[in-house]
Design an enzyme around this catalytic site. Structure first.
Site, PDB file in Angstrom:
ATOM      1  N   GLU A 299       0.701  -1.263   0.097  1.00  0.00           N
ATOM      2  CA  GLU A 299       0.134  -0.174  -0.031  1.00  0.00           C
ATOM      3  C   GLU A 299       0.848   1.298  -0.092  1.00  0.00           C
ATOM      4  O   GLU A 299       0.524   2.298  -0.744  1.00  0.00           O
ATOM      5  CB  GLU A 299      -0.989  -0.035   1.326  1.00  0.00           C
ATOM      6  N   ASP A 303       1.271   4.036  -3.077  1.00  0.00           N
ATOM      7  CA  ASP A 303       0.797   5.512  -2.822  1.00  0.00           C
ATOM      8  C   ASP A 303       1.673   6.378  -3.026  1.00  0.00           C
ATOM      9  O   ASP A 303       1.697   7.468  -4.074  1.00  0.00           O
ATOM     10  CB  ASP A 303       0.392   5.722  -1.520  1.00  0.00           C
ATOM     11  N   SER A 501      -7.244   2.333  -3.739  1.00  0.00           N
ATOM     12  CA  SER A 501      -5.981   2.734  -3.246  1.00  0.00           C
ATOM     13  C   SER A 501      -5.148   3.369  -4.288  1.00  0.00           C
ATOM     14  O   SER A 501      -4.445   4.564  -3.958  1.00  0.00           O
ATOM     15  CB  SER A 501      -5.203   1.761  -2.384  1.00  0.00           C
ATOM     16  N   ASP A 546     -17.203  12.068 -17.803  1.00  0.00           N
ATOM     17  CA  ASP A 546     -18.198  11.315 -17.205  1.00  0.00           C
ATOM     18  C   ASP A 546     -18.260   9.951 -17.655  1.00  0.00           C
ATOM     19  O   ASP A 546     -17.983   9.266 -18.856  1.00  0.00           O
ATOM     20  CB  ASP A 546     -19.607  11.915 -17.978  1.00  0.00           C
ATOM     21  N   GLY A 565     -24.022  11.849 -15.710  1.00  0.00           N
ATOM     22  CA  GLY A 565     -23.969  12.773 -14.691  1.00  0.00           C
ATOM     23  C   GLY A 565     -23.330  12.214 -13.649  1.00  0.00           C
ATOM     24  O   GLY A 565     -22.836  11.027 -13.603  1.00  0.00           O
ATOM     25  N   ASP A 567     -23.130  10.174 -10.314  1.00  0.00           N
ATOM     26  CA  ASP A 567     -23.804   8.849  -9.611  1.00  0.00           C
ATOM     27  C   ASP A 567     -22.955   8.428  -8.506  1.00  0.00           C
ATOM     28  O   ASP A 567     -21.543   8.760  -8.292  1.00  0.00           O
ATOM     29  CB  ASP A 567     -23.704   7.679 -10.830  1.00  0.00           C
TER      30      ASP A 567
END
Length: 591
Positions: A299, A303, A501, A546, A565, A567
């Site tokens: 992780e 990152d 992540s 979108d 749009g 969601d």
């Protein structure tokens, strides 16, 4: 209630000259049902040391919130006029009466000033005490609890009390009823040890009108690289300054170590111009920096490699925060029993110049966090937003809950004793003062099936979401889900990795690039992003790509669908950096 409290205080004052004051009768402050999957094993060892965190009320937080929304609204005359550290602290400082009352209570238990640690605003007090004293102070009994699924142990209680006259002076005391633990703070990454098979060098590029040059390398459909991100999000050719005061930060928890040798391998592969550069390491509460190749964290590596690789040469910081909340019952030494992200929050709030863009890829199930604690932590994130810091959190990798679309095997049950099936949002991503980042897959992009998304059960819908969310809900068939919702280098080898992540540090990198463009024009950082993002979505729709394909199953359902749009799966879409840069340095570039 006010009359009773006043009478109790006067009664104590009347007898103080005759004998030591007695506490008012204890009254329950917070009580919860035994949490699902946790079993009470035995009484906690009386000599175990825990650190109590005592939250004093912030009577002027509503004023801080007003300032936050004004300086974060791109159409407000105060947009970008962030508050200083001192101005924020003044707005969350408790009333002097609260500070005095809590001090007296602590002193009555032999806890004087030298034993206390206070936040800069005096709104939090920390003190280390043995379980025996904590039980006396809180009129409760602590027990060792075991999680039946992952076999973790913690020390908690399901109910605690305070003297009645203190109820208006203390918002909460933890660790008490907070049953979110290591499992709750699990990372949200997915990876494969297999290196993707390379595509033919003759494979034609993919036509993506919003991408840089309108095309994306075909290889980006199998392996996402820094170059792919730059192409896909229209950031090719932008060169950040690195010398204008801009910074980006990554938080690390649960002994996830960002390995510098792996970072250099990543740079050699994808950012040769960044070779031999690194990041600033900051230890929080004793967080370690183990650089042995065997201890490299997937992780943490994910990152820092994507965030810092995308934003080089912007200075990067990696925060390593110590703390694994589960208690090991065979080790009777002092242990950290708080949520590590609140230790980080305490630390960063105390510093004058934190990075302007910060990404976190860890979260708890919202229902495992008591409402009082969640709201106070959320208020802390608001303080950073008011100071000009953008906070990104991974939305999670469980879809609307557990990622399981089969009603017979799903595990989305409420934690309140009813075992009712309900979608499971995450915290802190559900906090309205942070930006929750979901994931996509493929080129052209579609919603990745495990991307977290939905609606908080604790926090009301913020005003900046009203229009977008209402439009989405109005398109849902009536009754739908009724009752269910209010490649990187690791240990010296290359692996494929993904999940939300990967999305959060990537978007934090895009935000850092936008900040760089603004700071180079002597404009302030973006700060709390959400009002700006929704304003751009409504007024400058080309700022986002979108996403209209995909869904996020879980809790025995298909989850929500990505639609035209906004969601709950893909939000406003993915960023078009080139367009956003022009917007935030042009039409919305107010001082």
């Amino acid at each position: 209630m006010r009359t009773l409290i006043t009478w109790c205080a006067l009664a104590l004052a009347a007898v103080v000259s005759a004998a030591p004051a007695k506490e008012c009768a204890h009254k329950v402050k917070e009580s919860i049902p035994p949490p699902r999957l946790w079993v009470k094993e035995r009484p906690a060892p009386k000599d175990l040391t825990i650190e109590l965190r005592i939250a004093l009320p912030q009577p002027n937080f509503f004023e801080l919130e007003r300032h936050l929304y004004e300086v974060s609204d791109p159409f407000h005359e105060r947009y970008g006029q962030h508050l200083s550290k001192e101005e924020v602290e003044a707005l969350v400082t408790p009333h002097p009466e609260s500070i005095h009352s809590v001090n007296e209570w602590l002193a009555s238990h032999g806890l004087t000033e030298s034993a206390l640690t206070r936040s800069p605003a005096n709104d939090w007090v920390r003190v280390k005490v043995p379980i025996s004293l904590a039980e006396k102070m809180l009129d409760t009994e602590y027990h060792v609890w075991r999680h039946t699924k992952d076999d973790n142990y913690i020390v908690r209680t399901t109910s605690y009390s305070l003297p009645e006259n203190l109820h208006e002076h203390i918002d909460l005391v933890q660790p008490t009823t907070l049953f979110s633990t290591l499992r709750g703070m699990d990372t949200t990454f997915r990876f494969s040890q297999d290196t993707p098979a390379p595509l033919s060098a003759d494979a034609p590029p993919i036509n993506i009108p919003s991408a840089s040059g309108g095309k994306v390398d075909a290889s980006c459909n199998t392996t996402i690289t820094i170059s792919c991100i730059q192409q896909l999000y229209n950031a090719v050719g932008f060169k950040p300054s690195g010398k204008n005061g801009n910074q980006i930060g990554i938080t690390g928890y649960l002994e996830q170590f960002a390995n510098i040798a792996d970072l250099q391998s990543f740079y050699a592969d994808q950012r040769p111009d960044a070779l031999n550069s690194s990041f600033k390491f900051i230890s929080v509460k004793g967080g370690l920096n183990n650089q042995s190749i065997e201890e490299a964290g997937a992780e943490a590596n994910l990152d820092v490699q994507f965030a810092f690789g995308l934003t080089h040469p912007i200075p990067g910081t990696f925060y390593s925060t110590a703390g694994r909340p589960p208690f090991k019952p065979d080790v009777l030494t002092p242990t950290n029993t708080n949520e590590p992200y609140t230790d980080w929050l305490d630390f960063v709030l105390s510093h004058p110049n934190p990075p302007q863009s910060i990404s976190t890829s860890y979260a708890d199930d919202e229902q495992t966090v008591p409402e009082s604690f969640a709201k106070r932590a959320c208020n802390g994130f608001a303080q950073l937003g008011a100071r000009g810091v953008s906070l990104m959190f991974s939305s999670g990798d469980g879809g609307v809950g557990d990622g399981d679309s089969d009603p017979a095997t799903q595990q989305c049950f409420t934690n309140d004793g009813r075992n009712k099936t309900q979608f499971v949002p995450l915290f802190p991503p559900a906090c309205p003062f942070v930006t929750s980042v979901g994931g996509t897959v493929h080129v052209p992009e579609t919603a990745v099936f495990f991307s977290g998304g939905g609606f908080s059960n604790l926090f009301p819908r913020p005003a900046y979401q009203n229009s977008s969310v209402s439009q989405f809900l109005n398109k849902l068939p009536k009754g739908t889900y009724a009752g269910l919702f209010n490649p990187i280098f690791l240990s010296g080898r290359i692996i494929s990795i993904g999940g939300t992540s990967a999305a959060s540090p990537t978007f934090a990198g895009i935000v850092a690039l936008l900040n760089d463009a603004r700071l180079s024009k002597k404009l302030p950082s973006l700060g709390f992003l959400n009002p700006l993002l929704y304003a751009i979505g409504a007024n400058f729709p080309k700022g986002f790509n979108d996403i209209t394909i995909g869904n996020n199953p879980g809790c025995g359902t298909p989850g929500f669908n990505a639609t035209k749009g906004w969601d709950p799966v893909t939000g406003l879409g993915t960023p078009n950096f080139g367009v956003l840069k022009d917007i935030v340095t042009g039409p919305l570039a107010r001082f």
